[in-house]
Design a protein around this motif. Sequence first.
Motif, PDB file in Angstrom:
ATOM      1  N   LYS A 184       0.832  -1.202   0.000  1.00  0.00           N
ATOM      2  CA  LYS A 184       0.000   0.000   0.000  1.00  0.00           C
ATOM      3  C   LYS A 184       0.865   1.250   0.000  1.00  0.00           C
ATOM      4  O   LYS A 184       0.569   2.220  -0.716  1.00  0.00           O
ATOM      5  CB  LYS A 184      -0.923  -0.020   1.224  1.00  0.00           C
ATOM      6  N   ALA A 185       1.929   1.231   0.789  1.00  0.00           N
ATOM      7  CA  ALA A 185       2.834   2.379   0.836  1.00  0.00           C
ATOM      8  C   ALA A 185       3.501   2.594  -0.521  1.00  0.00           C
ATOM      9  O   ALA A 185       3.679   3.739  -0.963  1.00  0.00           O
ATOM     10  CB  ALA A 185       3.887   2.169   1.921  1.00  0.00           C
ATOM     11  N   ALA A 186       3.852   1.494  -1.205  1.00  0.00           N
ATOM     12  CA  ALA A 186       4.492   1.607  -2.512  1.00  0.00           C
ATOM     13  C   ALA A 186       3.529   2.204  -3.534  1.00  0.00           C
ATOM     14  O   ALA A 186       3.929   3.033  -4.370  1.00  0.00           O
ATOM     15  CB  ALA A 186       4.972   0.238  -2.975  1.00  0.00           C
ATOM     16  N   THR A 187       2.264   1.798  -3.476  1.00  0.00           N
ATOM     17  CA  THR A 187       1.269   2.353  -4.398  1.00  0.00           C
ATOM     18  C   THR A 187       1.063   3.834  -4.129  1.00  0.00           C
ATOM     19  O   THR A 187       1.008   4.652  -5.060  1.00  0.00           O
ATOM     20  CB  THR A 187      -0.073   1.613  -4.259  1.00  0.00           C
ATOM     21  N   ARG A 188       0.948   4.204  -2.868  1.00  0.00           N
ATOM     22  CA  ARG A 188       0.771   5.613  -2.507  1.00  0.00           C
ATOM     23  C   ARG A 188       1.966   6.447  -2.977  1.00  0.00           C
ATOM     24  O   ARG A 188       1.803   7.542  -3.519  1.00  0.00           O
ATOM     25  CB  ARG A 188       0.578   5.734  -0.997  1.00  0.00           C
ATOM     26  N   GLN A 189       3.172   5.913  -2.791  1.00  0.00           N
ATOM     27  CA  GLN A 189       4.371   6.628  -3.219  1.00  0.00           C
ATOM     28  C   GLN A 189       4.426   6.742  -4.746  1.00  0.00           C
ATOM     29  O   GLN A 189       4.828   7.786  -5.279  1.00  0.00           O
ATOM     30  CB  GLN A 189       5.624   5.905  -2.698  1.00  0.00           C
ATOM     31  N   ALA A 190       4.016   5.687  -5.445  1.00  0.00           N
ATOM     32  CA  ALA A 190       4.016   5.715  -6.908  1.00  0.00           C
ATOM     33  C   ALA A 190       3.057   6.775  -7.431  1.00  0.00           C
ATOM     34  O   ALA A 190       3.366   7.491  -8.399  1.00  0.00           O
ATOM     35  CB  ALA A 190       3.641   4.341  -7.456  1.00  0.00           C
ATOM     36  N   LEU A 191       1.901   6.899  -6.819  1.00  0.00           N
ATOM     37  CA  LEU A 191       0.942   7.933  -7.215  1.00  0.00           C
ATOM     38  C   LEU A 191       1.495   9.326  -6.938  1.00  0.00           C
ATOM     39  O   LEU A 191       1.335  10.249  -7.752  1.00  0.00           O
ATOM     40  CB  LEU A 191      -0.382   7.720  -6.484  1.00  0.00           C
ATOM     41  N   HIS A 192       2.127   9.477  -5.805  1.00  0.00           N
ATOM     42  CA  HIS A 192       2.747  10.762  -5.451  1.00  0.00           C
ATOM     43  C   HIS A 192       3.802  11.148  -6.482  1.00  0.00           C
ATOM     44  O   HIS A 192       3.821  12.287  -6.991  1.00  0.00           O
ATOM     45  CB  HIS A 192       3.360  10.642  -4.060  1.00  0.00           C
TER      46      HIS A 192
END
Length: 203
Positions: free
Chosen positions: A18-26
Motif C-alpha cells: 500500500k505504501a508503494a502504491t501511494r508513493q508511486a501515485l505521489h
Amino acid sequence: MSDTISSEPEPGLRERKKAATRQALHEAALRLAFEHGPENVTVEAIADEAGVSRRTFSNYFANKEEALFYGDLRRMRLLAGMIREQPAGSSPWQALTAAAEGFYRELGDLDPEWVARSRMVRRHPSLAAAQVQTFTALEREISAEVALRLGAGDPLGVRAQLIAATFLAVLRVSLNVWLEHRPDVYYWDIARDSLADAGSGFE
C-alpha cells in the motif's frame, strides 16, 4: 530531501504494498506537474502514469493536491514522531526545536526536485492553499504533543495551539525566505535562528 527517516516498526507485506502504491501515485503526480504544470494535471492522468485505475487512486487520495503533497505530509509526520521522542523534561519549545534540528540535519541537503516543486507551489495559488491545509493537519497533531507537555497549565489548549502554529509558521516562512533569497546557505541555519527568535516568548 529523503523520506527514509523513521522510528516506526517494520510494516508487513500488505502495508508495504500500500505504501508503494501511494508513493508511486505521489511521484506520478509530481512528474506530470513538472512536465505540464499542475493546473493541467488530472486524477485520471496520474492514475494512468502510475499504472493503476481511477478507483485505486481514490482509495489513496481524495484529489490531485493530496497526491502532490503526500511527501510533505509524510515528512511532517516523521517530524511529529521525533517531537514525541524528546525528553519529558524539555519545555514544549525546546522539544520542538530539538526535534526540528535532528530532523533536518538527518535529512541533509534539500534535493533539487523537492526545491523545484516548492518553487512551483509558490507560483500556483491553488497549490499554495493545499500546502496550507497540509500544515494545518500537522498543526493539530503537533498541538496535541505540546498539550501533553503543558498539562493542566493549559486547560483549554490555547497555548498549545499557539505554540504549534508558531512553530510551523516559522518553518514555512524560513523555507520561503531560503527559496527566494538564500539558496547559498543551509536551510536549517535560517530556520534555527528564526526558531530561536520566535521561541523567546514561550520559554
